[in-house]
Design a protein around this motif. Structure first.
Motif, PDB file in Angstrom:
ATOM      1  N   TYR A 429      -0.013  -5.529   3.478  1.00 34.34           N
ATOM      2  CA  TYR A 429      -0.468  -4.192   3.880  1.00 34.34           C
ATOM      3  C   TYR A 429      -1.780  -4.298   4.669  1.00 34.34           C
ATOM      4  CZ  TYR A 429       2.759  -2.971   0.075  1.00 34.34           C
ATOM      5  OH  TYR A 429       3.849  -2.857  -0.736  1.00 34.34           O
ATOM      6  N   ASN A 430      -2.715  -5.145   4.186  1.00 37.94           N
ATOM      7  CA  ASN A 430      -3.993  -5.316   4.877  1.00 37.94           C
ATOM      8  C   ASN A 430      -3.785  -5.840   6.285  1.00 37.94           C
ATOM      9  OD1 ASN A 430      -5.564  -6.535   1.830  1.00 37.94           O
ATOM     10  ND2 ASN A 430      -5.339  -4.436   2.566  1.00 37.94           N
ATOM     11  N   ALA A 453      10.196  -3.878  -1.785  1.00 39.12           N
ATOM     12  CA  ALA A 453      10.787  -3.392  -0.531  1.00 39.12           C
ATOM     13  C   ALA A 453      10.579  -1.889  -0.369  1.00 39.12           C
ATOM     14  CB  ALA A 453      12.276  -3.734  -0.505  1.00 39.12           C
ATOM     15  N   ALA A 454      10.768  -1.160  -1.464  1.00 38.63           N
ATOM     16  CA  ALA A 454      10.605   0.293  -1.388  1.00 38.63           C
ATOM     17  C   ALA A 454       9.160   0.673  -1.076  1.00 38.63           C
ATOM     18  CB  ALA A 454      11.044   0.929  -2.700  1.00 38.63           C
ATOM     19  N   GLN A 455       8.206  -0.017  -1.696  1.00 35.09           N
ATOM     20  CA  GLN A 455       6.790   0.284  -1.457  1.00 35.09           C
ATOM     21  C   GLN A 455       6.381  -0.030  -0.028  1.00 35.09           C
ATOM     22  OE1 GLN A 455       4.727   1.892  -3.367  1.00 35.09           O
ATOM     23  NE2 GLN A 455       3.001   1.684  -1.959  1.00 35.09           N
ATOM     24  N   LEU A 456       6.878  -1.131   0.515  1.00 35.74           N
ATOM     25  CA  LEU A 456       6.570  -1.466   1.905  1.00 35.74           C
ATOM     26  C   LEU A 456       7.097  -0.396   2.857  1.00 35.74           C
ATOM     27  CD1 LEU A 456       7.200  -5.312   1.912  1.00 35.74           C
ATOM     28  CD2 LEU A 456       5.061  -4.190   2.543  1.00 35.74           C
ATOM     29  N   GLY A 475       2.862  -1.443  10.805  1.00 27.15           N
ATOM     30  CA  GLY A 475       1.753  -0.605  10.384  1.00 27.15           C
ATOM     31  C   GLY A 475       0.929  -0.153  11.571  1.00 27.15           C
ATOM     32  N   GLU A 476      -0.367   0.021  11.361  1.00 28.66           N
ATOM     33  CA  GLU A 476      -1.237   0.516  12.431  1.00 28.66           C
ATOM     34  C   GLU A 476      -1.428  -0.505  13.533  1.00 28.66           C
ATOM     35  OE1 GLU A 476      -4.908   2.043  11.015  1.00 28.66           O
ATOM     36  OE2 GLU A 476      -3.992   3.461   9.619  1.00 28.66           O
ATOM     37  N   ASP A 477      -1.493  -1.790  13.187  1.00 18.84           N
ATOM     38  CA  ASP A 477      -1.676  -2.829  14.196  1.00 18.84           C
ATOM     39  C   ASP A 477      -0.325  -3.133  14.843  1.00 18.84           C
ATOM     40  OD1 ASP A 477      -2.028  -5.274  15.614  1.00 18.84           O
ATOM     41  OD2 ASP A 477      -3.771  -5.750  14.352  1.00 18.84           O
ATOM     42  N   ARG A 478      -0.200  -2.824  16.132  1.00 16.93           N
ATOM     43  CA  ARG A 478       1.084  -2.990  16.820  1.00 16.93           C
ATOM     44  C   ARG A 478       1.445  -4.455  17.051  1.00 16.93           C
ATOM     45  NH1 ARG A 478       2.929   1.366  14.978  1.00 16.93           N
ATOM     46  NH2 ARG A 478       2.000   3.280  15.786  1.00 16.93           N
ATOM     47  N   ASN A 479       0.502  -5.356  16.767  1.00 17.28           N
ATOM     48  CA  ASN A 479       0.802  -6.787  16.882  1.00 17.28           C
ATOM     49  C   ASN A 479       1.411  -7.363  15.609  1.00 17.28           C
ATOM     50  OD1 ASN A 479       0.244  -7.720  19.477  1.00 17.28           O
ATOM     51  ND2 ASN A 479      -1.972  -7.747  19.106  1.00 17.28           N
TER      52      ASN A 479
END
Length: 622
Positions: A429-430, A453-456, A475-479
């Motif tokens: 997540y980080n 899997a559900a949490q992700l 997530g927020e980082d498109r890379n």
């Protein structure tokens, strides 16, 4: 965890107290009775006269056991002169017979040892109950009839005779139970017919998942090398019932490990170590426990020539059983770099048994040093018992093809394995929020934790479609992209996250770096596939896992990070380490193939001469 150290200490002390209580309840009261008996002298003369037919049976039994006519005559005279001492006489006659067959006739050695166990039980029972002469002779005559009956019983009848004895009490009859198991083993062997294969029995346990995986690998190596082997789980398998031990296994697996309460477990281990070795020597027939009888029974009914252990805690009683039951060969395969032999042996009490070897998984000086106080002649370089898929040669062509399927060209791939329970860790997540400045794909192994899997999916709302049509999370980082590893051949949706060994090995080959829990089995598989590793040390690790991390760092095969602030620079440095299987090589550069080394060591201990050989350095004689 540091701020909660007092609570951690209290939890550890409470759990240790529970463990010690369970251990004390499991011990046979025979241990205490022997100390009393030593101060009481021989059995009392008693009153009453023995029944003539019963006396004749006891005398005949002594003559049957005796090694020669002179010994038979002497035993007969002693019993007639003092029938109240008959258990002592029989014990002595069986002891001489056992010593005479030691290393020459395994069946006779085993049988006479079990007779000694029975007679010692009876000797203590008679002392404690102040039995009169007629009771002594009548009881021994009944024992003679019982043993004679075992010889003619069917397998089913013998199974009924070997129900586990109660764990405490002078009438536990380990001797009779053991003798019934002995004849049950003979009956089973006769039904199967002669075999050219050497039988091996592998002992595993269910504290964590690594021991059972290692045991399965060892069994496979032995079977491939021409052995006939079987694995027993000494935590849950029939014949090893122990509510206290099973309850603690539940606490360890479902509370400590799943909640990463490693500090609690470390405190328990520290407190245990202050009291000395986990087990003191307990030589039968004068010392016995219900737990030891469980191992004895398992061996007697299966009649192996080789015993293998993949956990260290009960190695001493297993060695004692091996010596008692015909000088069986024993191999211990360490499943952590810290072999912890100092936890069970001392510089004054350690194995000198010629038919024993301890396997060290890797050729690392720090690991070899943990085998002390074992003599180096009892230590061999075994390699780690990984699953066979992790021993396959690395194929650059196959790996390139596999990586092309995982992520677009130019993307670094991080594999995250948080343990057999699939603990949900924060690092994917980080990284999904803020990556490493270049394309990064994260593959998370969820194992049995379907919630990962559900949490992700709930947390990472973005989706990206890879060139092969596979949809992954973002997530927020498109890379940065993330997915949960699946088995493409799984038939059921819930089973798709359970990966085969072949799938895990192929992922390790195709990924650039792995973030993993530093368990013995996981790190061994990492070492054999050559992928660089990073380890999370943001909270205390188990002592033996920290030992492994330190070796990976010292050998340039891994790095550690203490939290999010150091995660990204650590990951970048680990990517630069490159691939290497140096940890899975001997100092000569040769590959540490456990599938070859372990069976070779097994044959060596089986061939070692062992006539009247000692078991421990502290033993006066065998």
């Amino acid at each position: 965890e540091t701020s909660q150290k007092p609570l951690c200490d209290r939890m550890a002390r409470f759990m240790l107290a529970c463990l010690l209580l369970v251990r004390s309840l499991a011990l046979s009261s025979l241990d205490r009775l022997h100390a009393d008996a030593a101060t009481q002298g021989l059995a009392p003369e008693g009153v009453g006269q023995p029944e003539a037919q019963a006396l004749a049976k006891v005398v005949g039994w002594a003559q049957e056991i005796a090694v020669d006519d002179a010994a038979a005559k002497a035993a007969s005279q002693r019993i007639h002169a003092a029938p109240g001492d008959s258990a002592d006489v029989l014990l002595g006659v069986a002891g001489v017979a056992r010593a005479a067959s030691d290393g020459l006739d395994p069946d006779s050695q085993t049988l006479n040892h079990l007779l000694m166990l029975l007679f010692e039980e009876r000797r203590i029972e008679f002392l404690q109950s102040q039995a009169d002469v007629s009771e002594v002779i009548a009881t021994l005559a009944e024992d003679f009839d019982a043993v004679a009956g075992f010889k003619g019983m069917s397998e089913g009848q013998l199974e009924a005779e070997v129900l586990p004895p109660p764990p405490n009490g002078i009438r536990s009859k380990y001797g009779l139970s053991g003798l019934a198991q002995y004849y049950l083993g003979l009956t089973k062997a006769a039904a199967l017919g002669p075999s050219a294969l050497t039988r091996a029995l592998v002992f595993a346990m269910s504290f964590g998942g690594g021991h059972k995986s290692a045991a399965s690998a060892v069994q496979g190596y032995l079977n491939s090398a021409g052995f006939e082997s079987e694995t027993i789980d000494t935590t849950y398998d029939p014949g090893f019932e122990d509510p206290g031990r099973q309850a603690y296994a539940t606490v360890f697996n479902d509370v400590i490990m799943k909640n990463q309460l490693y500090g609690v477990q470390n405190r328990i281990m520290d407190l245990q170590s202050r009291s000395g070795p986990r087990y003191a020597p307990c030589s039968s027939p004068t010392c016995n426990t219900a737990r030891k009888h469980q191992f004895r029974s398992a061996v007697l009914r299966r009649r192996p020539s080789l015993l293998v252990t993949v956990y260290y805690m009960e190695l001493l009683p297993i060695l004692e059983i091996a010596k008692d039951l015909g000088n069986l060969a024993v191999i211990h395969i360490a499943t952590d770099m810290d072999t912890r032999m100092g936890d069970i042996f001392t510089p004054s009490t350690f194995p000198v048994y010629p038919r024993f070897l301890a396997g060290i998984p890797f050729d690392v000086d720090q690991s070899v040093a943990t085998a002390f106080p074992l003599d180096r002649k009892h230590v061999f370089l075994s390699g780690y018992p990984v699953r066979k898929e992790f021993l396959e040669p690395y194929s650059e062509i196959k790996v390139r093809a596999g990586k092309a399927k995982l992520a677009p060209a130019g993307t670094k791939v991080l594999l995250v394995m948080s343990g057999g329970g699939g603990q949900d860790v924060p690092w994917p997540y980080n990284l999904a929020q803020h990556g490493i400045g270049e394309p990064l794909h994260i593959i998370v192994v969820a194992a049995g934790n379907l919630e990962v899997a559900a949490q992700l999916r709930r947390t990472l709302s973005g989706n990206v479609t890879f060139p092969d049509g596979r949809s992954v999370l973002q997530g927020e980082d498109r890379n940065v992209t993330v997915e949960v590893a699946t088995d493409p051949d799984a038939q059921l949706a819930d089973a798709q996250y359970f990966l085969t060994a072949e799938r895990v090995a192929s992922l390790m080959d195709a990924c650039d770096v792995i973030l993993t829990k530093p368990g013995g089995g996981s790190t061994a598989e990492v070492a054999y596939r050559g992928i660089p590793a990073i380890f999370d040390v943001s909270r205390p690790l188990l002592h033996w896992e920290q030992f492994t991390v330190d070796i990976f760092k010292a050998r340039g095969r891994g790095l550690s990070f203490e939290g999010e602030a150091s995660l990204r620079p650590t990951l970048a440095r680990a990517l630069a380490l490159g691939r290497s299987t140096s940890l899975a090589e001997a100092s000569s550069g040769s590959f540490l193939d456990p599938g070859e080394r372990i069976p070779r060591a097994a044959r060596a201990v089986l061939d070692a001469p062992c006539q009247n050989c000692r078991l421990l350095s502290s033993d006066v004689s065998s």
